[in-house]
Design a protein around this motif. Structure first.
Motif, PDB file in Angstrom:
ATOM      1  N   ASP A 128      82.663  20.632  75.227  1.00  0.00           N
ATOM      2  CA  ASP A 128      83.328  19.373  75.584  1.00  0.00           C
ATOM      3  C   ASP A 128      84.845  19.425  75.433  1.00  0.00           C
ATOM      4  OD1 ASP A 128      80.888  18.217  76.160  1.00  0.00           O
ATOM      5  OD2 ASP A 128      80.626  17.412  74.145  1.00  0.00           O
ATOM      6  N   PHE A 129      85.368  20.572  75.011  1.00  0.00           N
ATOM      7  CA  PHE A 129      86.812  20.658  74.782  1.00  0.00           C
ATOM      8  C   PHE A 129      87.551  20.907  76.088  1.00  0.00           C
ATOM      9  CE2 PHE A 129      90.791  22.695  73.734  1.00  0.00           C
ATOM     10  CZ  PHE A 129      91.279  21.812  72.793  1.00  0.00           C
ATOM     11  N   SER A 130      88.556  20.092  76.332  1.00  0.00           N
ATOM     12  CA  SER A 130      89.377  20.285  77.533  1.00  0.00           C
ATOM     13  C   SER A 130      90.805  19.820  77.270  1.00  0.00           C
ATOM     14  CB  SER A 130      88.790  19.521  78.723  1.00  0.00           C
ATOM     15  OG  SER A 130      88.801  18.139  78.463  1.00  0.00           O
ATOM     16  N   ASP A 131      91.559  20.688  76.651  1.00  0.00           N
ATOM     17  CA  ASP A 131      92.969  20.411  76.379  1.00  0.00           C
ATOM     18  C   ASP A 131      93.724  21.731  76.506  1.00  0.00           C
ATOM     19  OD1 ASP A 131      95.276  19.055  75.729  1.00  0.00           O
ATOM     20  OD2 ASP A 131      94.602  18.376  73.764  1.00  0.00           O
ATOM     21  N   ASP A 132      95.013  21.639  76.537  1.00  0.00           N
ATOM     22  CA  ASP A 132      95.865  22.814  76.677  1.00  0.00           C
ATOM     23  C   ASP A 132      95.752  23.690  75.421  1.00  0.00           C
ATOM     24  OD1 ASP A 132      97.878  24.667  77.007  1.00  0.00           O
ATOM     25  OD2 ASP A 132      99.485  23.191  77.183  1.00  0.00           O
ATOM     26  N   PRO A 133      95.306  24.939  75.556  1.00  0.00           N
ATOM     27  CA  PRO A 133      95.166  25.813  74.384  1.00  0.00           C
ATOM     28  C   PRO A 133      96.471  25.997  73.615  1.00  0.00           C
ATOM     29  CG  PRO A 133      94.107  26.802  76.274  1.00  0.00           C
ATOM     30  CD  PRO A 133      94.844  25.586  76.779  1.00  0.00           C
ATOM     31  N   GLY A 134      97.588  25.906  74.292  1.00  0.00           N
ATOM     32  CA  GLY A 134      98.879  26.107  73.644  1.00  0.00           C
ATOM     33  C   GLY A 134      99.379  24.934  72.831  1.00  0.00           C
ATOM     34  N   ARG A 135      98.687  23.810  72.906  1.00  0.00           N
ATOM     35  CA  ARG A 135      99.138  22.615  72.187  1.00  0.00           C
ATOM     36  C   ARG A 135      98.719  22.596  70.725  1.00  0.00           C
ATOM     37  NH1 ARG A 135      97.985  17.198  74.463  1.00  0.00           N
ATOM     38  NH2 ARG A 135      99.616  16.699  72.986  1.00  0.00           N
ATOM     39  N   ALA A 136      97.903  23.546  70.312  1.00  0.00           N
ATOM     40  CA  ALA A 136      97.419  23.564  68.929  1.00  0.00           C
ATOM     41  C   ALA A 136      98.351  24.375  68.059  1.00  0.00           C
ATOM     42  CB  ALA A 136      96.021  24.143  68.862  1.00  0.00           C
ATOM     43  N   GLY A 137      99.005  23.705  67.143  1.00  0.00           N
ATOM     44  CA  GLY A 137      99.839  24.394  66.177  1.00  0.00           C
ATOM     45  C   GLY A 137      99.118  24.497  64.851  1.00  0.00           C
ATOM     46  N   GLU A 138      99.811  25.039  63.893  1.00  0.00           N
ATOM     47  CA  GLU A 138      99.233  25.232  62.567  1.00  0.00           C
ATOM     48  C   GLU A 138      98.804  23.910  61.933  1.00  0.00           C
ATOM     49  OE1 GLU A 138     100.611  27.199  58.353  1.00  0.00           O
ATOM     50  OE2 GLU A 138     101.405  28.047  60.205  1.00  0.00           O
ATOM     51  N   LYS A 139      99.579  22.865  62.125  1.00  0.00           N
ATOM     52  CA  LYS A 139      99.247  21.553  61.539  1.00  0.00           C
ATOM     53  C   LYS A 139      97.921  21.020  62.081  1.00  0.00           C
ATOM     54  CE  LYS A 139     103.143  20.530  59.276  1.00  0.00           C
ATOM     55  NZ  LYS A 139     103.167  20.620  57.846  1.00  0.00           N
ATOM     56  N   VAL A 140      97.705  21.156  63.381  1.00  0.00           N
ATOM     57  CA  VAL A 140      96.456  20.680  63.991  1.00  0.00           C
ATOM     58  C   VAL A 140      95.277  21.490  63.469  1.00  0.00           C
ATOM     59  CG1 VAL A 140      95.193  20.466  66.163  1.00  0.00           C
ATOM     60  CG2 VAL A 140      97.593  19.833  66.061  1.00  0.00           C
ATOM     61  N   LEU A 141      95.437  22.799  63.411  1.00  0.00           N
ATOM     62  CA  LEU A 141      94.354  23.653  62.926  1.00  0.00           C
ATOM     63  C   LEU A 141      94.062  23.384  61.453  1.00  0.00           C
ATOM     64  CD1 LEU A 141      95.312  26.934  64.785  1.00  0.00           C
ATOM     65  CD2 LEU A 141      93.449  25.359  65.347  1.00  0.00           C
ATOM     66  N   GLU A 142      95.097  23.130  60.656  1.00  0.00           N
ATOM     67  CA  GLU A 142      94.899  22.762  59.250  1.00  0.00           C
ATOM     68  C   GLU A 142      94.126  21.453  59.139  1.00  0.00           C
ATOM     69  OE1 GLU A 142      98.825  22.580  57.589  1.00  0.00           O
ATOM     70  OE2 GLU A 142      98.861  24.721  57.133  1.00  0.00           O
ATOM     71  N   ALA A 143      94.445  20.501  59.985  1.00  0.00           N
ATOM     72  CA  ALA A 143      93.758  19.208  59.961  1.00  0.00           C
ATOM     73  C   ALA A 143      92.287  19.370  60.338  1.00  0.00           C
ATOM     74  CB  ALA A 143      94.451  18.226  60.900  1.00  0.00           C
ATOM     75  N   ILE A 144      92.008  20.200  61.330  1.00  0.00           N
ATOM     76  CA  ILE A 144      90.614  20.460  61.727  1.00  0.00           C
ATOM     77  C   ILE A 144      89.877  21.140  60.581  1.00  0.00           C
ATOM     78  CG2 ILE A 144      89.125  21.787  63.275  1.00  0.00           C
ATOM     79  CD1 ILE A 144      91.324  21.335  65.451  1.00  0.00           C
ATOM     80  N   GLN A 145      90.509  22.129  59.974  1.00  0.00           N
ATOM     81  CA  GLN A 145      89.885  22.833  58.860  1.00  0.00           C
ATOM     82  C   GLN A 145      89.598  21.869  57.707  1.00  0.00           C
ATOM     83  OE1 GLN A 145      92.358  25.665  56.766  1.00  0.00           O
ATOM     84  NE2 GLN A 145      90.568  26.878  56.154  1.00  0.00           N
ATOM     85  N   ALA A 146      90.535  21.017  57.354  1.00  0.00           N
ATOM     86  CA  ALA A 146      90.348  20.060  56.264  1.00  0.00           C
ATOM     87  C   ALA A 146      89.216  19.081  56.579  1.00  0.00           C
ATOM     88  CB  ALA A 146      91.647  19.305  55.999  1.00  0.00           C
ATOM     89  N   ALA A 147      89.156  18.613  57.810  1.00  0.00           N
ATOM     90  CA  ALA A 147      88.088  17.693  58.209  1.00  0.00           C
ATOM     91  C   ALA A 147      86.737  18.387  58.181  1.00  0.00           C
ATOM     92  CB  ALA A 147      88.374  17.123  59.607  1.00  0.00           C
ATOM     93  N   TRP A 148      86.695  19.643  58.565  1.00  0.00           N
ATOM     94  CA  TRP A 148      85.461  20.416  58.547  1.00  0.00           C
ATOM     95  C   TRP A 148      84.982  20.601  57.100  1.00  0.00           C
ATOM     96  CZ3 TRP A 148      85.019  25.805  61.389  1.00  0.00           C
ATOM     97  CH2 TRP A 148      83.699  26.229  61.383  1.00  0.00           C
ATOM     98  N   ILE A 149      85.906  20.930  56.206  1.00  0.00           N
ATOM     99  CA  ILE A 149      85.557  21.076  54.783  1.00  0.00           C
ATOM    100  C   ILE A 149      84.996  19.755  54.265  1.00  0.00           C
ATOM    101  CG2 ILE A 149      86.534  21.380  52.466  1.00  0.00           C
ATOM    102  CD1 ILE A 149      88.533  23.395  53.823  1.00  0.00           C
ATOM    103  N   GLU A 150      85.643  18.672  54.582  1.00  0.00           N
ATOM    104  CA  GLU A 150      85.198  17.342  54.160  1.00  0.00           C
ATOM    105  C   GLU A 150      83.811  17.027  54.742  1.00  0.00           C
ATOM    106  OE1 GLU A 150      85.648  14.090  51.824  1.00  0.00           O
ATOM    107  OE2 GLU A 150      87.107  15.712  51.989  1.00  0.00           O
ATOM    108  N   GLU A 151      83.584  17.418  55.965  1.00  0.00           N
ATOM    109  CA  GLU A 151      82.310  17.161  56.639  1.00  0.00           C
ATOM    110  C   GLU A 151      81.158  17.878  55.943  1.00  0.00           C
ATOM    111  OE1 GLU A 151      79.791  15.478  59.352  1.00  0.00           O
ATOM    112  OE2 GLU A 151      81.913  15.018  59.079  1.00  0.00           O
ATOM    113  N   GLN A 152      81.426  19.022  55.380  1.00  0.00           N
ATOM    114  CA  GLN A 152      80.367  19.807  54.747  1.00  0.00           C
ATOM    115  C   GLN A 152      80.053  19.370  53.325  1.00  0.00           C
ATOM    116  OE1 GLN A 152      81.090  24.011  55.217  1.00  0.00           O
ATOM    117  NE2 GLN A 152      79.915  23.987  57.090  1.00  0.00           N
ATOM    118  N   GLN A 153      80.859  18.510  52.758  1.00  0.00           N
ATOM    119  CA  GLN A 153      80.617  18.081  51.368  1.00  0.00           C
ATOM    120  C   GLN A 153      79.642  16.956  51.288  1.00  0.00           C
ATOM    121  OE1 GLN A 153      84.427  17.404  49.586  1.00  0.00           O
ATOM    122  NE2 GLN A 153      84.909  19.557  49.554  1.00  0.00           N
TER     123      GLN A 153
END
Length: 66
Positions: free
Chosen positions: A41-66
């Protein structure tokens, strides 16, 4: 539903469901970026993801697993 980089929580939920054996605390951003792009379902520009966005996804994923 079309996912964009701003859909951090939805992306984290999708990754949690698709990669149940992965501990998000130990992923690298290269793999995380690739996995997000591989979501059907992902459809966005691959180049728009910076470190901050990836960190936010990682943090949300960690939170989701708890």
């Amino acid at each position: 539903m079309s996912l964009k980089w701003t859909d951090v929580l939805d992306i984290a939920i999708e990754l949690s469901e698709r990669k149940p054996d992965v501990d998000p605390r130990f992923i690298n951003f290269v793999d995380l970026h690739r996995w997000v792009l591989e979501l059907p379902d992902f459809s966005d520009d691959p180049g728009r993801a910076g470190e901050k966005v990836l960190e936010a996804i990682q943090a949300a994923w960690i939170e989701e697993q708890q």
